[in-house]
Write an enzyme that holds these catalytic residues in place. Structure first.
Site, PDB file in Angstrom:
ATOM      1  CB  SER A 160      -0.958  -0.041   1.190  1.00 38.27           C
ATOM      2  OG  SER A 160      -1.903   0.982   1.125  1.00 38.27           O
ATOM      3  CG  ASP A 171      -6.671  -3.102  -4.038  1.00 39.10           C
ATOM      4  OD1 ASP A 171      -7.341  -2.054  -3.974  1.00 39.10           O
ATOM      5  OD2 ASP A 171      -5.496  -3.180  -3.638  1.00 39.10           O
ATOM      6  CG  HIS A 184      -5.571  -2.356  -0.117  1.00 34.71           C
ATOM      7  ND1 HIS A 184      -4.765  -2.118  -1.211  1.00 34.71           N
ATOM      8  CD2 HIS A 184      -5.047  -1.607   0.900  1.00 34.71           C
ATOM      9  CE1 HIS A 184      -3.814  -1.268  -0.884  1.00 34.71           C
ATOM     10  NE2 HIS A 184      -3.961  -0.941   0.388  1.00 34.71           N
TER      11      HIS A 184
END
Length: 694
Positions: A268, A596, A649
């Protein structure tokens, strides 16, 4: 005595049933006729008195009125049901599934690969993203007594309920410096425990760490590069020396593990944090790490980016504007007063906004590349985006072909609407359907002139935000511009959050470089933007973009002015009543595209698909790049937990295919040996539509 009285009452009321009992045994012998007459009469009087005493409470007993059911009662019951269900599911997932036939957990990738002969080879560095790393208290105000070195973020979160305002105060940073407020020191939790679990039972890195351990990894060859994710990237070095410690750890593991290069696995926001590190480590001191040109080529084998937010995420804009996203907007529409101050006085969103606007890292996630990447008022790279019904998503998730786009399924469930995703913020659903020539667009200079006329007072008590310093006319001026693109929304953010933007824009940039050889790009604020910096000279290094697809992901928003007074609620909010056609991309005021669930495909995949593919001005040494997409497949039942084929995610960290990729690369494999690209989305077509000089 009470038993005797009850027995006497029973005998006198029902003498037939007591006829065999010798009542005289309870009385004196008869002396005369008068005495024998008075004795039964006294007994009857005594029984009558006892009956009156026993029956008196019944006659005066008042029937209770049913208590009126309140909204608070519903909330308490709902929370109770959710907590009970959560613990029940945890029990089932951890203890029951392994014992029931047909529900057994599949074999871990680490166990299978170890059986095939794979062992630990290259050291591994894990880099967590935003909010997933734990934070602990080292110094605090009097209200934090007893919390020394206890987690304020990550873990059980019990302090939210015990002392919420104190908890929020200690998670905030200084609004001027972006560093610690006076008298408060909150630091990142060190070690693998920093981000293995976000909360009890909710894994982040734990599954990957466990599988790495199966093939021989431990703390001597595996490291969690924990850092304070609230800070700007350069400030993590200025305050905590996080970048220096990461450099030293990589050098140490390189030497102690037989001069084997390191495999880095960032997630991320950690992806752009490590991109910043790549420039910092080779830059000269005092701003840089002094490693010199060639440090990355010597020490790093591969970078396996997970859910990379290279070009930002639109939901960061919604967070700054109104402290909400699709989930918060849905809750607000279902229970309008729950998150506001009108009903319960919680002021939840105001508190969230006040705290999050002190975190410079949020600005690092604002969309980068302007209209070139994200589209203008009329077009966007996702012009052919297809919104799915649940059946279409199921059909596509069933396809497991490499490089496969299930075009037949897409055509069958195509929704004929062309949403203009380039309008990241629109005021009113009807503005989405208008051509750009009919839109009212306020010039950015006019908008910024309005920022000079801000009120210098606050009248909202303890909770205040930068909105409280704006006049009502200035707030209305924001909505007078019908739409904002990725370029103009930066001016919008400067208008509604001037302190935050002034502080954070000294550390981050969101443009596209014209000439990367310009000396200005040696400044650290450009280092985390892949469109304004060069990759290091490391031709043997490999870069992977691994992310999930097949989940609706927030792309743009329909906003409206709040009807509430500005001191009681945030004046801007997502219009949850805005919906598109059936099965369309617009739901609850939010436009969705493929991604995602957090990062759209264009942000996660563009750099590996085009920006860095081959030798480009962003990748002068021609580092090999690979796209490894993971088609989301939801768990078939609740007993499967978060699933082993998830593309979400965070849940992708438990995806079996992803874990296998990491283990193979750490064990010495190359991207070509993994099979090269694996693509399910339209990322290659989207990249072709982006006209950027390479």
């Amino acid at each position: 005595m009470a038993a005797i009285l009850r027995f006497r009452k029973l005998c006198f009321l029902e003498p037939v049933k007591c006829s065999t009992v010798n009542v005289q045994s309870f009385e004196k012998p008869k002396n005369d006729e008068k005495q024998s007459f008075e004795q039964p009469q006294k007994s009857e009087n005594l029984v009558s008195a006892i009956e009156r005493v026993l029956e008196k409470p019944k006659s005066k007993k008042i029937k209770k009125q049913p208590k009126e059911w309140r909204c608070v009662d519903s909330c308490c019951w709902l929370i109770g049901y959710l907590c009970t269900s959560w613990w029940l599911l945890l029990f089932l997932c951890n203890f029951l599934t392994a014992n029931l036939p047909g529900l057994r957990v599949p074999e871990a990738p680490g166990v299978r690969l170890k059986r095939d002969g794979l062992t630990a080879l290259h050291p591994v560095v894990l880099v967590p993203g935003i909010v997933t790393g734990g934070l602990e208290l080292w110094e605090g105000r009097p209200c934090s007594e007893g919390l020394f070195r206890k987690r304020l973020w990550g873990g059980s979160f019990t302090e939210i309920f015990k002392r919420p305002l104190c908890w929020l105060e200690h998670l905030s940073l200084d609004n001027e410096t972006g560093l610690d407020p006076p008298g408060i020191r909150v630091r990142a939790v060190p070690g693998l425990v920093a981000a293995d679990y976000f909360a009890p039972g909710y894994f982040v890195w734990a599954v990957l760490i466990e599988n790495l351990a199966k093939i021989g990894y431990e703390q001597k060859n595996m490291y969690m590069a924990a850092y304070d994710w609230r800070l700007s990237f350069q400030n993590t070095e200025i305050r905590d020396q996080s970048l220096s410690r990461l450099k030293s750890k990589i050098e140490l593991m390189y030497i102690t593990n037989g001069y084997k290069k390191v495999v880095v696995v960032p997630h991320s926001m950690g992806v752009i944090y490590f991109l910043h590190f790549l420039k910092w480590v080779e830059a000269p001191p005092p701003v840089g790490g002094g490693g010199g040109q060639g440090w990355c080529a010597k020490h790093i084998k591969a970078i396996m980016n997970i859910g990379p937010a290279f070009l930002g995420v639109p939901k960061a804009v919604a967070n700054i504007l109104s402290a909400e996203g699709r989930d918060v907007a849905f809750i607000r529409s279902m229970a309008p007063g729950l998150l506001g101050s009108e009903t319960f006085g919680f002021q939840t969103l105001q508190h969230i906004m006040r705290v999050s606007r002190t975190w410079d890292s949020v600005i690092s996630l604002v969309p980068r590349g302007g209209e070139t990447i994200w589209g203008d008022l009329n077009r966007s790279p996702e012009v052919e985006n297809i919104c799915y019904t649940s059946k279409a998503r199921y059909l596509q998730s069933s396809s497991k072909e490499n490089n496969g786009n299930d075009t037949d399924a897409k055509r069958s469930f195509h929704v004929k609407e062309l949403p203009r995703y380039g309008r990241i913020i629109s005021f009113g659903k009807e503005k989405l359907e208008l051509p750009s020539s009919q839109l009212s667009i306020i010039d950015s200079k006019e908008l910024m002139r309005g920022s000079a006329s801000r009120n210098s007072y606050t009248s909202c008590g303890e909770v205040s935000s930068e909105y409280d310093e704006m006049s009502r006319n200035n707030i209305k001026k924001v909505a007078e511009s019908d739409a904002y693109t990725a370029s103009s929304l930066l001016d919008l953010l400067r208008f509604v959050a001037p302190k935050m933007m002034k502080r954070a824009e000294a550390h981050f940039s969101h443009g596209i470089a014209e000439d990367l050889d310009d000396p200005k790009y040696t400044h650290y604020k450009y280092w985390s933007n892949p469109l304004e910096t060069k990759l290091p000279d490391a031709p043997d290094m490999e870069i992977f973009c691994s992310y999930g697809v097949g989940i609706p992901t927030e792309r743009s928003y329909v906003y409206k002015l709040s009807s509430s007074d500005r001191c009681k609620s945030i004046p801007l909010q997502i219009d949850s009543s805005a919906y598109g056609s059936d099965n369309g991309c617009l739901k609850g005021g939010v436009h969705f595209v493929d991604g995602d669930e957090s990062v759209p495909v264009v942000s996660a995949g563009f750099m590996c698909a085009k920006g860095w593919r081959g030798k480009t001005r962003f990748n002068p040494s021609g580092i090999s790049t690979y796209i490894r997409e993971h088609q989301h497949k939801a768990p078939l039942s609740l007993l499967e937990g978060r699933g082993t084929e998830s593309g979400a995610h965070v849940d992708i960290m438990g995806n079996v295919a992803f874990i296998e990729d990491v283990l193979r690369i750490a064990g010495g494999a190359t991207g070509a040996e993994l099979g090269g690209d694996r693509i399910y989305s339209d990322i290659m077509k989207m990249s072709e539509r982006i006209n950027i000089r390479l």
